[in-house]
Structures are given as structure tokens and as C-alpha cells.
Design a protein around this motif. Structure first.
Motif, PDB file in Angstrom:
ATOM      1  N   SER A  53     -39.823  13.099  -7.545  1.00 50.51           N
ATOM      2  CA  SER A  53     -40.321  14.539  -6.852  1.00 50.51           C
ATOM      3  C   SER A  53     -39.994  15.487  -7.684  1.00 50.51           C
ATOM      4  O   SER A  53     -39.284  15.607  -8.603  1.00 50.51           O
ATOM      5  CB  SER A  53     -39.712  14.710  -5.409  1.00 50.51           C
ATOM      6  N   ARG A  64     -44.229  14.452  -4.169  1.00 56.05           N
ATOM      7  CA  ARG A  64     -43.515  13.080  -4.225  1.00 56.05           C
ATOM      8  C   ARG A  64     -44.521  12.145  -4.514  1.00 56.05           C
ATOM      9  O   ARG A  64     -45.452  11.856  -4.039  1.00 56.05           O
ATOM     10  CB  ARG A  64     -42.970  13.160  -2.717  1.00 56.05           C
ATOM     11  N   LYS A  65     -43.920  11.497  -5.606  1.00 55.76           N
ATOM     12  CA  LYS A  65     -44.820  10.199  -6.042  1.00 55.76           C
ATOM     13  C   LYS A  65     -44.104   9.009  -6.163  1.00 55.76           C
ATOM     14  O   LYS A  65     -42.854   8.911  -6.472  1.00 55.76           O
ATOM     15  CB  LYS A  65     -45.495  10.693  -7.422  1.00 55.76           C
TER      16      LYS A  65
END
Length: 98
Positions: A53, A64-65
Motif C-alpha cells: 500500500s 492497496r494492491k
């Protein structure tokens, strides 16, 4: 010159401040580079709970990934602060015992 340091008897890798990561914001679609100190990595018990993030420097959105095994490796080697939710977690690709 070595890139290792010893802190409290534990060897740690010293990462230069020049390490940068390319990122993009899904909200404003801006592309930019972030210093390792601007990114956080969370390693959970599964792929669904492992992510990185950051805050978009343009629109201030919290991003956020998901972080797969390769991203976890790159961010960790690049000096990103990492929170491990479960001590003793196995690497993401290691199959669990029956």
C-alpha cells in the motif's frame, strides 16, 4: 564496500535511499515513482491477505494492491517496511503439508 550492517547482533541489508518503485494510482491514473519509505508491505497467511500500500502523491488516495511472490521479493529486497501477520509464515509458493 559491503551493503550489510549488524543491528543488535542481526545482519541486515542496508538499502540506499535511491531505490525507487514505479507505481500507478487507480483513482487518478497518475504514474509516478515512490521511495521505499513511501510503500508498506503486508504479508498475510494467503495470497488474498498479502498486499502493498501507499498514498498517491497526486490525489492523496490510499492505494492497496495485491502482492504476489515476485512483488514481495522485489519490495523486500528494495527495503520496503514489511509487516508479517503470522510469525513463521512460509513463502507464498511453498505447498502446505498434508
Amino acid at each position: 564496500m559491503s551493503n550489510m550492517s549488524v543491528v543488535s547482533g542481526v545482519p541486515t541489508v542496508v538499502v540506499p535511499e535511491s531505490v525507487r518503485f514505479k507505481a500507478a494510482c487507480p483513482d487518478c491514473r497518475e504514474r509516478f515513482e515512490l521511495a521505499a519509505s513511501a510503500v508498506r508491505l503486508v504479508v498475510g497467511a494467503s495470497r488474498r491477505t498479502t498486499f502493498y500500500s501507499f498514498t498517491c502523491p497526486r490525489c492523496d488516495a490510499a492505494v492497496r494492491k495485491p502482492a504476489g511472490e515476485r512483488i514481495v521479493e522485489l519490495l523486500t529486497r528494495g527495503g520496503v517496511r514489511t509487516l508479517r501477520l503470522h510469525p513463521g509464515l512460509q513463502p507464498l509458493s511453498t505447498p502446505s503439508a498434508p
